[in-house]
Design a protein around this motif. Sequence first.
Motif, PDB file in Angstrom:
ATOM      1  N   SER A   1       3.035   2.203   6.570  1.00 18.89           N
ATOM      2  CA  SER A   1       1.914   1.279   6.699  1.00 18.89           C
ATOM      3  C   SER A   1       1.429   1.225   8.143  1.00 18.89           C
ATOM      4  CB  SER A   1       2.364  -0.087   6.198  1.00 18.89           C
ATOM      5  OG  SER A   1       1.538  -1.082   6.647  1.00 18.89           O
TER       6      SER A   1
ATOM      7  N   ILE B   1       0.822  -1.213   0.000  1.00 21.07           N
ATOM      8  CA  ILE B   1       0.000   0.000   0.000  1.00 21.07           C
ATOM      9  C   ILE B   1       0.865   1.277   0.000  1.00 21.07           C
ATOM     10  CG2 ILE B   1      -1.682   1.330   1.349  1.00 21.07           C
ATOM     11  CD1 ILE B   1      -2.854  -1.490   2.110  1.00 21.07           C
ATOM     12  N   PRO B   2       1.836   1.413   0.919  1.00 18.95           N
ATOM     13  CA  PRO B   2       2.700   2.600   0.848  1.00 18.95           C
ATOM     14  C   PRO B   2       3.457   2.694  -0.472  1.00 18.95           C
ATOM     15  CG  PRO B   2       2.929   1.530   2.959  1.00 18.95           C
ATOM     16  CD  PRO B   2       2.124   0.617   2.115  1.00 18.95           C
TER      17      PRO B   2
ATOM     18  N   TYR C   1      -0.540   4.435   8.577  1.00 20.94           N
ATOM     19  CA  TYR C   1      -1.844   4.352   7.901  1.00 20.94           C
ATOM     20  C   TYR C   1      -2.817   3.463   8.667  1.00 20.94           C
ATOM     21  CZ  TYR C   1       0.396   6.318   3.719  1.00 20.94           C
ATOM     22  OH  TYR C   1       1.071   7.109   2.838  1.00 20.94           O
ATOM     23  N   SER C   2      -2.258   2.451   9.359  1.00 21.55           N
ATOM     24  CA  SER C   2      -3.149   1.498  10.017  1.00 21.55           C
ATOM     25  C   SER C   2      -3.938   2.156  11.153  1.00 21.55           C
ATOM     26  CB  SER C   2      -2.364   0.289  10.517  1.00 21.55           C
ATOM     27  OG  SER C   2      -1.633   0.629  11.675  1.00 21.55           O
TER      28      SER C   2
ATOM     29  N   PRO D   1       8.073   2.142   3.748  1.00 21.45           N
ATOM     30  CA  PRO D   1       6.722   1.577   3.624  1.00 21.45           C
ATOM     31  C   PRO D   1       6.234   0.876   4.898  1.00 21.45           C
ATOM     32  CG  PRO D   1       7.954   1.102   1.660  1.00 21.45           C
ATOM     33  CD  PRO D   1       8.921   1.723   2.624  1.00 21.45           C
TER      34      PRO D   1
ATOM     35  N   ALA E   1      -7.909  -2.720  -0.090  1.00 23.74           N
ATOM     36  CA  ALA E   1      -7.042  -1.639  -0.535  1.00 23.74           C
ATOM     37  C   ALA E   1      -7.462  -1.100  -1.898  1.00 23.74           C
ATOM     38  CB  ALA E   1      -5.594  -2.114  -0.570  1.00 23.74           C
TER      39      ALA E   1
ATOM     40  N   ALA F   1      -2.465  -5.544   6.839  1.00 25.44           N
ATOM     41  CA  ALA F   1      -1.095  -5.852   6.441  1.00 25.44           C
ATOM     42  C   ALA F   1      -0.214  -6.045   7.673  1.00 25.44           C
ATOM     43  CB  ALA F   1      -0.547  -4.743   5.556  1.00 25.44           C
ATOM     44  N   TRP F   2      -0.397  -5.169   8.666  1.00 28.46           N
ATOM     45  CA  TRP F   2       0.432  -5.297   9.862  1.00 28.46           C
ATOM     46  C   TRP F   2       0.130  -6.567  10.641  1.00 28.46           C
ATOM     47  CZ3 TRP F   2       4.423  -3.745  12.853  1.00 28.46           C
ATOM     48  CH2 TRP F   2       5.282  -2.839  12.220  1.00 28.46           C
TER      49      TRP F   2
ATOM     50  N   SER G   1      -4.110  -1.449   5.689  1.00 24.99           N
ATOM     51  CA  SER G   1      -2.788  -1.372   6.325  1.00 24.99           C
ATOM     52  C   SER G   1      -2.794  -2.098   7.670  1.00 24.99           C
ATOM     53  CB  SER G   1      -2.377   0.079   6.524  1.00 24.99           C
ATOM     54  OG  SER G   1      -2.211   0.701   5.270  1.00 24.99           O
TER      55      SER G   1
END
Lengths: 302, 305
Positions: free
Chosen positions: B43, A148-149, B46-47, B39, B263, B276-277, B273
């Motif tokens: 990320s 995403i980033p 963003y989360s 990133p 996403a 993703a984490w 995000s």
Amino acid sequence: MSESTAERILYSPSAAEVAALRRRKKRRQLLRSIVLYVTVAFLSLTFALPFLWMLSTSLKDDPQVYRVPPIWIPHPVRLRNYPEALTKQPFDLFFLNTLKYAIPSAFGAVLSSSLAAYGFARLRWWGRDVLFFICIATMMIPFQVVMIPLYIIFKDFGWLNSYKALVIPTFFGNAYYIFLLRQFFMSIPQEISDAARVDGAGEIGIFVRIILPLAKPALAVVALFQFMGAWNDYLGPLIYLNREELYPIALGLQLFRSQFQEKLVWPYLMAASTVTILPVIIIFFFTQRTFVEGITVTGLKG
Amino acid sequence: MSIASPFRKIHRTELRNFGKGIAFVSPWLVGFLAWTIYPIIASFYYSFTQYDVLNPPKWVGLRNYAELLLEDEKFRIVLYNTLYFVILGVPIGVVVAFLLASLLNNDMRGRSFFRTVFFLPAIVPAVATAMVWLWIYNPRYGLINSFLASLGQTAIPWLSSPKMAKPSLIIINTWAQGSAIVIFLAALQDVPRSLYDAALVDGANAWQRFWHVTIPMCTPAILFVLITSLIGMFQYFTLGWLLTGGGPNLATEFYGIYLYRNAFQFFKMGYASALAWLLFILVVVFTIIVFRSSARWVYYGGSME
């Protein structure tokens, strides 16, 4: 196994017994190799079946496709499926597009990864081992975590809908390739570099004139892996490209399929798939040994 | 000549060596900072936000995580699907690859041909693989079902039933274990002959030799394949996306697919995000578990590097 080797050593048999023993052993070996060949042949046929099925379907006409039970050898053979399928969508453009980023990215991967590998393998410096460990550790990070980033960065850079997002990052090294090349560089005797240094060569000179020429097979592995990886990649182009005229073969094939909606023309789809797979198979046949060696190096010394 | 000069000289060479080393690895280092470290941090940030790409991210604190873990029923299904896939698919893939490699390790003619056949499924484009299996799994005219039909048997609802969809995808995954086979084959060829001879003298039969010599000697390679396929399976996306698109009835909505959907279809970048984490944490935890366990079952011979 009835007799153990130890027993055989203690007991000395007569000539007839020895001959009988040998015959039995030979029979057993023959039986064993028959079982082996039959098993391997059967299994590899099973593994090849999807490809054969694809090829067979790609040569059938409509009624043959829907025959029950399935037929394997098409009659009549309909070669026209190929030109018809490949002109339904601009497949020549898709191929060209794929090459447009697969080739530069292979070049970028070789260049940047070999530089880093040289630093990690052939030079001694403070912090080297820690950095190398970090480099290896990045292999564990799933692409989805940075996806995403990365998308947002590339969007801000204006790299979306161009091959920049797919090519430029390959010029910054890749942990797998660095690892692979480091293994190879380390196997080159240090004396060669030392001799060159005595003669006044700089590190760049040693890298370009000595190490790179000696490492050609390993560089070929990296180029090959990256090229094939780019050819096969789906998620990257899916995220970064959304204009059809930029589509590589992977997205093109999916576009081709989605175009048919309900009534899918299987021979066309299989013909297009065959053409997509063919370059990979051809490249693999010519570079088999390189390929296998590359995988073995990355795989084993981990 | 002063006393301090040798020290200064050492110091200076060290500095120069450091400069040289950093210069060579700098492309990677810059890339590492720009395409990995940044990133990961971004990320993480963003989360904790609501972010649709068009408008700047809006801080929402722990809301994404709370929603994921407490409210999102779909996420529970996704987690179950993914763990099912990892826990079943990875061992099956490893075992099949190891058995095939062992078979190929026998002295036989045409070995490189057979190796190629087993290897090919791993290197063809995933999209093409998807198309071929879509046709093989076709409910009426697919290879297996039309064969079954001719025998008067009922068809197998490969990708169209929630029960069969995951196993059907595991079959494809097992079929494409080529790289693992090649790695295992190399490991098998490195097992010293003398160990087999010794086992033979001790009266070990073929099965015992396989179990007590071959497998222990190959455990480092098994560990490697186990971990790489574990990480790969958590990220599973392309084949699932193309073959079932998450269906039927969410049966194949795997982690990678759900993340992509959030996403790039819903443009819920903040929520994705957080996903993703959590994925990152999941992968790290599983890898550590496997690594920890490896002390018990991985055998490093004298030749450890």
